[in-house]
Design a protein around this motif. Sequence first.
Motif, PDB file in Angstrom:
ATOM      1  N   MET A   1       0.849  -1.193   0.000  1.00 21.02           N
ATOM      2  CA  MET A   1       0.000   0.000   0.000  1.00 21.02           C
ATOM      3  C   MET A   1       0.886   1.244   0.000  1.00 21.02           C
ATOM      4  SD  MET A   1      -3.078   1.124   2.631  1.00 21.02           S
ATOM      5  CE  MET A   1      -4.223  -0.065   1.928  1.00 21.02           C
ATOM      6  N   ALA A   2       0.467   2.275  -0.710  1.00 18.26           N
ATOM      7  CA  ALA A   2       1.206   3.530  -0.769  1.00 18.26           C
ATOM      8  C   ALA A   2       1.086   4.264   0.564  1.00 18.26           C
ATOM      9  CB  ALA A   2       0.670   4.395  -1.904  1.00 18.26           C
ATOM     10  N   GLU A   3       1.855   5.327   0.724  1.00 21.68           N
ATOM     11  CA  GLU A   3       1.807   6.138   1.929  1.00 21.68           C
ATOM     12  C   GLU A   3       0.416   6.719   2.107  1.00 21.68           C
ATOM     13  OE1 GLU A   3       4.737   9.469   4.008  1.00 21.68           O
ATOM     14  OE2 GLU A   3       4.571   9.373   1.815  1.00 21.68           O
ATOM     15  N   ARG A   4      -0.058   6.725   3.368  1.00 24.96           N
ATOM     16  CA  ARG A   4      -1.403   7.228   3.619  1.00 24.96           C
ATOM     17  C   ARG A   4      -1.453   8.732   3.357  1.00 24.96           C
ATOM     18  NH1 ARG A   4      -5.453   6.583   8.914  1.00 24.96           N
ATOM     19  NH2 ARG A   4      -7.307   7.312   7.780  1.00 24.96           N
ATOM     20  N   MET A   5      -2.421   9.141   2.561  1.00 29.25           N
ATOM     21  CA  MET A   5      -2.593  10.539   2.200  1.00 29.25           C
ATOM     22  C   MET A   5      -3.842  11.095   2.880  1.00 29.25           C
ATOM     23  SD  MET A   5       0.053  10.742   0.284  1.00 29.25           S
ATOM     24  CE  MET A   5      -0.062  12.285  -0.629  1.00 29.25           C
ATOM     25  N   GLY A   6      -3.873  12.407   3.049  1.00 27.25           N
ATOM     26  CA  GLY A   6      -5.022  12.994   3.711  1.00 27.25           C
ATOM     27  C   GLY A   6      -5.154  14.482   3.481  1.00 27.25           C
ATOM     28  N   PHE A   7      -6.170  15.048   4.141  1.00 25.68           N
ATOM     29  CA  PHE A   7      -6.445  16.479   4.110  1.00 25.68           C
ATOM     30  C   PHE A   7      -6.211  17.078   5.498  1.00 25.68           C
ATOM     31  CE2 PHE A   7      -9.812  15.717   0.658  1.00 25.68           C
ATOM     32  CZ  PHE A   7      -9.064  16.319  -0.340  1.00 25.68           C
ATOM     33  N   PHE A   8      -5.592  18.253   5.550  1.00 29.42           N
ATOM     34  CA  PHE A   8      -5.588  19.091   6.741  1.00 29.42           C
ATOM     35  C   PHE A   8      -6.266  20.399   6.343  1.00 29.42           C
ATOM     36  CE2 PHE A   8      -2.922  22.481   8.994  1.00 29.42           C
ATOM     37  CZ  PHE A   8      -3.853  22.624  10.018  1.00 29.42           C
ATOM     38  N   THR A   9      -7.409  20.672   6.955  1.00 29.09           N
ATOM     39  CA  THR A   9      -8.151  21.893   6.661  1.00 29.09           C
ATOM     40  C   THR A   9      -7.974  22.873   7.807  1.00 29.09           C
ATOM     41  OG1 THR A   9      -9.783  20.656   5.360  1.00 29.09           O
ATOM     42  CG2 THR A   9     -10.398  22.860   6.087  1.00 29.09           C
ATOM     43  N   ASP A  10      -7.277  23.963   7.538  1.00 29.36           N
ATOM     44  CA  ASP A  10      -7.014  25.010   8.526  1.00 29.36           C
ATOM     45  C   ASP A  10      -8.102  26.070   8.391  1.00 29.36           C
ATOM     46  OD1 ASP A  10      -6.106  27.070  10.087  1.00 29.36           O
ATOM     47  OD2 ASP A  10      -4.072  27.098   9.273  1.00 29.36           O
ATOM     48  N   THR A  11      -9.108  26.000   9.263  1.00 33.11           N
ATOM     49  CA  THR A  11     -10.241  26.918   9.134  1.00 33.11           C
ATOM     50  C   THR A  11      -9.864  28.353   9.468  1.00 33.11           C
ATOM     51  OG1 THR A  11     -11.034  26.676  11.424  1.00 33.11           O
ATOM     52  CG2 THR A  11     -11.752  25.021   9.820  1.00 33.11           C
ATOM     53  N   SER A  12      -8.718  28.563  10.130  1.00 34.56           N
ATOM     54  CA  SER A  12      -8.333  29.921  10.522  1.00 34.56           C
ATOM     55  C   SER A  12      -7.957  30.787   9.328  1.00 34.56           C
ATOM     56  CB  SER A  12      -7.165  29.883  11.512  1.00 34.56           C
ATOM     57  OG  SER A  12      -5.966  29.465  10.883  1.00 34.56           O
ATOM     58  N   VAL A  13      -7.683  30.176   8.175  1.00 35.61           N
ATOM     59  CA  VAL A  13      -7.325  30.957   6.988  1.00 35.61           C
ATOM     60  C   VAL A  13      -8.334  30.780   5.851  1.00 35.61           C
ATOM     61  CG1 VAL A  13      -4.867  31.038   7.499  1.00 35.61           C
ATOM     62  CG2 VAL A  13      -5.768  29.116   6.179  1.00 35.61           C
ATOM     63  N   CYS A  14      -9.464  30.101   6.152  1.00 35.13           N
ATOM     64  CA  CYS A  14     -10.514  29.957   5.143  1.00 35.13           C
ATOM     65  C   CYS A  14     -11.220  31.289   4.959  1.00 35.13           C
ATOM     66  CB  CYS A  14     -11.512  28.884   5.569  1.00 35.13           C
ATOM     67  SG  CYS A  14     -12.894  28.645   4.428  1.00 35.13           S
ATOM     68  N   ILE A  15     -11.387  31.737   3.711  1.00 31.50           N
ATOM     69  CA  ILE A  15     -12.049  33.013   3.429  1.00 31.50           C
ATOM     70  C   ILE A  15     -13.457  32.817   2.869  1.00 31.50           C
ATOM     71  CG2 ILE A  15      -9.888  34.256   3.081  1.00 31.50           C
ATOM     72  CD1 ILE A  15     -10.305  33.939   0.054  1.00 31.50           C
ATOM     73  N   GLY A  16     -13.910  31.588   2.805  1.00 31.60           N
ATOM     74  CA  GLY A  16     -15.279  31.333   2.361  1.00 31.60           C
ATOM     75  C   GLY A  16     -15.515  31.552   0.885  1.00 31.60           C
ATOM     76  N   CYS A  17     -14.492  31.476   0.083  1.00 40.54           N
ATOM     77  CA  CYS A  17     -14.657  31.753  -1.348  1.00 40.54           C
ATOM     78  C   CYS A  17     -15.399  30.643  -2.091  1.00 40.54           C
ATOM     79  CB  CYS A  17     -13.297  31.982  -1.997  1.00 40.54           C
ATOM     80  SG  CYS A  17     -12.237  30.513  -2.055  1.00 40.54           S
TER      81      CYS A  17
END
Length: 274
Positions: A1-17
């Motif tokens: 199996m390949a390296e586990r990939m994922g998402f990190f969502t930093d809501t402190s810099v989300c501008i709601g676009c």
Amino acid sequence: MAERMGFFTDTSVCIGCKACEVACKEWNELPADGFVFEATSYDNTGTLGASTWRHVAFIEQARPVPAGDDDEGVERWLMSSDVCKHCTHAACLDVCPTGALFRTEFDTVVVQPDICNGCGYCVPACPFGVIDRREDDGRAWKCTMCYDRQRGGLEPACAKACPTDSIQFGPLDELRERAEERVARLRADGHGEARLYGESPSDGVGGAGAFFLLLDEPEVYGLPPDPVVTTRDLPAMWRWAGAAAVSVVGAVGLAFLGPRGSLGSPGGRGGGRR
């Protein structure tokens, strides 16, 4: 199996676009899901669903004012791009009877629509309410973390389109380290409420493949505070059911044989005296 990939969502810099929502729909050819503007919010999609695999929530807050302050209050926006968590212990996988749900070589969870029979077992099994079925065909749909793009060496469309790097994609272990450093910086700058959600392997789903940096309690963002894999008790339930079945079979056998261990009445095979 390949390296586990994922998402990190930093809501402190989300501008709601909502660039992530648009990119997700465009790449995955997802149908429109209303786009009905509600007067109570700038959010025009409402929630995650079968046709919305990335959803940017707009949360308007009136923060408390210190005593003696003449200010009427300071409002702030909390914005967060929500997505399937791609759980380590995924209940949707446990309950799928057809194998439509499978774990990829990147340790993500994907639905194969050509195998899904629309039974819907996965919908209530998800502790985050992510999976949903479309009304037109009844099949279940959710984020695939752009499995097709990953296989081609590309990052998911939502992360590619995000202009502030609020959505970051990469090896999960690296993302966790990056997220911890980010939280430390925010707290040092006075944001004591900054916290990570879903990054810990010791949580109720074994850690998420898509985790978040939040600036308030999870409930504020519509996230369960203590998510638990809904199928955690299945092994014990099957053991109890097996033990109960054995007990029932034994009881029926004893009743059938009779008190003296022979068929029929106490008189033996003849059923009584001759």
